[in-house]
Scaffold this motif. Sequence first.
Motif, PDB file in Angstrom:
ATOM      1  N   LEU A 195      14.423  24.425   1.074  1.00 26.06           N
ATOM      2  CA  LEU A 195      14.020  23.390   0.129  1.00 26.06           C
ATOM      3  C   LEU A 195      14.307  23.837  -1.298  1.00 26.06           C
ATOM      4  O   LEU A 195      13.970  24.954  -1.697  1.00 26.06           O
ATOM      5  CB  LEU A 195      12.520  23.087   0.286  1.00 26.06           C
ATOM      6  N   SER A 196      14.918  22.947  -2.075  1.00 29.09           N
ATOM      7  CA  SER A 196      15.158  23.224  -3.485  1.00 29.09           C
ATOM      8  C   SER A 196      13.837  23.342  -4.234  1.00 29.09           C
ATOM      9  O   SER A 196      12.832  22.737  -3.851  1.00 29.09           O
ATOM     10  CB  SER A 196      16.003  22.103  -4.091  1.00 29.09           C
ATOM     11  N   GLU A 197      13.853  24.097  -5.305  1.00 32.62           N
ATOM     12  CA  GLU A 197      12.653  24.244  -6.125  1.00 32.62           C
ATOM     13  C   GLU A 197      12.151  22.896  -6.628  1.00 32.62           C
ATOM     14  O   GLU A 197      10.955  22.691  -6.808  1.00 32.62           O
ATOM     15  CB  GLU A 197      12.957  25.166  -7.307  1.00 32.62           C
ATOM     16  N   HIS A 198      13.093  21.958  -6.838  1.00 37.22           N
ATOM     17  CA  HIS A 198      12.741  20.656  -7.396  1.00 37.22           C
ATOM     18  C   HIS A 198      12.760  19.541  -6.337  1.00 37.22           C
ATOM     19  O   HIS A 198      12.883  18.362  -6.682  1.00 37.22           O
ATOM     20  CB  HIS A 198      13.693  20.300  -8.533  1.00 37.22           C
ATOM     21  N   VAL A 199      12.639  19.902  -5.071  1.00 39.21           N
ATOM     22  CA  VAL A 199      12.668  18.915  -3.988  1.00 39.21           C
ATOM     23  C   VAL A 199      11.519  17.921  -4.136  1.00 39.21           C
ATOM     24  O   VAL A 199      10.436  18.260  -4.647  1.00 39.21           O
ATOM     25  CB  VAL A 199      12.591  19.630  -2.623  1.00 39.21           C
ATOM     26  N   GLU A 200      11.759  16.671  -3.689  1.00 40.09           N
ATOM     27  CA  GLU A 200      10.699  15.666  -3.670  1.00 40.09           C
ATOM     28  C   GLU A 200      10.572  15.086  -2.276  1.00 40.09           C
ATOM     29  O   GLU A 200      11.549  14.994  -1.532  1.00 40.09           O
ATOM     30  CB  GLU A 200      10.953  14.547  -4.676  1.00 40.09           C
ATOM     31  N   LEU A 201       9.346  14.714  -1.928  1.00 36.54           N
ATOM     32  CA  LEU A 201       9.065  14.071  -0.644  1.00 36.54           C
ATOM     33  C   LEU A 201       8.340  12.760  -0.918  1.00 36.54           C
ATOM     34  O   LEU A 201       7.281  12.739  -1.550  1.00 36.54           O
ATOM     35  CB  LEU A 201       8.199  14.969   0.237  1.00 36.54           C
ATOM     36  N   VAL A 202       8.940  11.657  -0.446  1.00 36.45           N
ATOM     37  CA  VAL A 202       8.348  10.331  -0.596  1.00 36.45           C
ATOM     38  C   VAL A 202       7.984   9.821   0.787  1.00 36.45           C
ATOM     39  O   VAL A 202       8.806   9.864   1.709  1.00 36.45           O
ATOM     40  CB  VAL A 202       9.328   9.344  -1.264  1.00 36.45           C
ATOM     41  N   GLY A 203       6.755   9.372   0.961  1.00 35.18           N
ATOM     42  CA  GLY A 203       6.300   8.861   2.251  1.00 35.18           C
ATOM     43  C   GLY A 203       5.928   7.397   2.169  1.00 35.18           C
ATOM     44  O   GLY A 203       5.355   6.943   1.181  1.00 35.18           O
ATOM     45  N   ASP A 204       6.279   6.635   3.198  1.00 37.24           N
ATOM     46  CA  ASP A 204       5.995   5.201   3.253  1.00 37.24           C
ATOM     47  C   ASP A 204       5.270   4.905   4.562  1.00 37.24           C
ATOM     48  O   ASP A 204       5.880   4.901   5.630  1.00 37.24           O
ATOM     49  CB  ASP A 204       7.303   4.409   3.161  1.00 37.24           C
ATOM     50  N   GLY A 205       3.951   4.676   4.447  1.00 40.17           N
ATOM     51  CA  GLY A 205       3.167   4.279   5.620  1.00 40.17           C
ATOM     52  C   GLY A 205       2.775   2.814   5.585  1.00 40.17           C
ATOM     53  O   GLY A 205       2.309   2.264   6.590  1.00 40.17           O
ATOM     54  N   GLY A 206       2.931   2.192   4.410  1.00 43.32           N
ATOM     55  CA  GLY A 206       2.658   0.757   4.285  1.00 43.32           C
ATOM     56  C   GLY A 206       1.220   0.359   4.558  1.00 43.32           C
ATOM     57  O   GLY A 206       0.947  -0.817   4.814  1.00 43.32           O
ATOM     58  N   VAL A 264       0.847  -1.194   0.000  1.00 43.85           N
ATOM     59  CA  VAL A 264       0.000   0.000   0.000  1.00 43.85           C
ATOM     60  C   VAL A 264       0.882   1.242   0.000  1.00 43.85           C
ATOM     61  O   VAL A 264       1.664   1.471   0.926  1.00 43.85           O
ATOM     62  CB  VAL A 264      -0.931   0.019   1.229  1.00 43.85           C
ATOM     63  N   GLY A 265       0.769   2.041  -1.057  1.00 39.27           N
ATOM     64  CA  GLY A 265       1.561   3.264  -1.150  1.00 39.27           C
ATOM     65  C   GLY A 265       2.970   2.996  -1.656  1.00 39.27           C
ATOM     66  O   GLY A 265       3.265   1.956  -2.239  1.00 39.27           O
ATOM     67  N   TRP A 266       3.845   3.960  -1.424  1.00 42.03           N
ATOM     68  CA  TRP A 266       5.230   3.858  -1.880  1.00 42.03           C
ATOM     69  C   TRP A 266       6.049   3.002  -0.926  1.00 42.03           C
ATOM     70  O   TRP A 266       5.889   3.090   0.292  1.00 42.03           O
ATOM     71  CB  TRP A 266       5.851   5.248  -1.987  1.00 42.03           C
ATOM     72  N   TRP A 267       6.935   2.192  -1.496  1.00 42.48           N
ATOM     73  CA  TRP A 267       7.801   1.324  -0.692  1.00 42.48           C
ATOM     74  C   TRP A 267       9.179   1.946  -0.584  1.00 42.48           C
ATOM     75  O   TRP A 267       9.839   2.216  -1.593  1.00 42.48           O
ATOM     76  CB  TRP A 267       7.916  -0.059  -1.320  1.00 42.48           C
ATOM     77  N   LEU A 268       9.619   2.207   0.655  1.00 39.59           N
ATOM     78  CA  LEU A 268      10.967   2.692   0.918  1.00 39.59           C
ATOM     79  C   LEU A 268      11.731   1.639   1.711  1.00 39.59           C
ATOM     80  O   LEU A 268      11.127   0.851   2.462  1.00 39.59           O
ATOM     81  CB  LEU A 268      10.934   3.994   1.715  1.00 39.59           C
ATOM     82  N   PRO A 269      13.048   1.593   1.595  1.00 40.63           N
ATOM     83  CA  PRO A 269      13.826   0.648   2.391  1.00 40.63           C
ATOM     84  C   PRO A 269      13.663   0.896   3.891  1.00 40.63           C
ATOM     85  O   PRO A 269      13.325   2.010   4.311  1.00 40.63           O
ATOM     86  CB  PRO A 269      15.271   0.912   1.952  1.00 40.63           C
ATOM     87  N   GLU A 270      13.894  -0.126   4.668  1.00 40.58           N
ATOM     88  CA  GLU A 270      13.924   0.029   6.120  1.00 40.58           C
ATOM     89  C   GLU A 270      15.128   0.884   6.496  1.00 40.58           C
ATOM     90  O   GLU A 270      16.258   0.570   6.115  1.00 40.58           O
ATOM     91  CB  GLU A 270      14.037  -1.342   6.794  1.00 40.58           C
TER      92      GLU A 270
END
Length: 301
Positions: free
Chosen positions: A204-215, A88-94
């Motif tokens: 924050l850079s103009e092109h910054v990205e935020l990735v969230g992983d709640g699983g 569910v959602g984006w997967w980020l490493p532990e």
Amino acid sequence: MTTIPNTADSTAEPDPFDALRPRLFSIAYRMLGTRADAEDLVQDAWLRWRQNTDQAAVQSPEAWLVTVATRLAIDRLRALKVEREAYVGWWLPEPLVESERTPEAAAELASELSMALLWVLERLSAEERAAFLLRQVFDHDYDEIASLLGKTEAACRQMVHRASERVQQTRARFDVPRDAHRRVVEKFIRAAQSCDRDAIQALLSEHVELVGDGGGKVPSLSKVLHGAFRIANLFWVFGRRWGPHAVYQHALVNGEPGLLRYVDGKLESAMAVATDGEQIVGIYAVRNPDKLTHVPQSLYC
């Protein structure tokens, strides 16, 4: 889970596996992205090593064990990719979180373990990921990679080239001194803690990205968030809601300066931060509690 015994014995020849165990874990974690999967793979490699009845005939235990670990990782990653399609959602490493370490050790780990790099590597095939890591991180020669993967040298060169292009296209690569990286993170912590939206946005850079992983276990972003204004506003809204109940704490996340966020003294997320030395270019926020079990759960523990 089988526990790998310490095979060292003062009266016996040292087992090569003991010296190579950290390297095998490094390969496994970079391939699979979780501590548990990496530890399981290392245990599997140990069992195969112990079952090899003619260890004395192995000319290079390192090559033998790295080959076994990499092939196991490729097979395991193929299976995990199927499982992660249902995630569910984006997967980020532990995240691998530490409070502090020596500058030398931190510098050694940062380029190899950064969450930004692992996030990009998730987009590669299992064999591309293995070839890229063996060449770019562990500095193996192409003939070694070809033998390990059962491919021609030309095919391995092409895989590494394609993987390197994807990494370059997807993630800006900066050679940022650790002190500069930490200063940016500390400024961000102060800005977020004081709920100063303008100060947050300036970092924050103009092109910054935020990735969230709640699983699927806790609320999180349903898409990757882009842009300084939108991300600054997200942190500002969070600060307005929780006020002094939200506390940010500096920590090393995958070898680089990052931060932990606590709400009412309980861990809410671990965030890896990518920076160009002046501004933040990426934030990778892990909120899935299953991936935070090795992180201090209370602010003052």
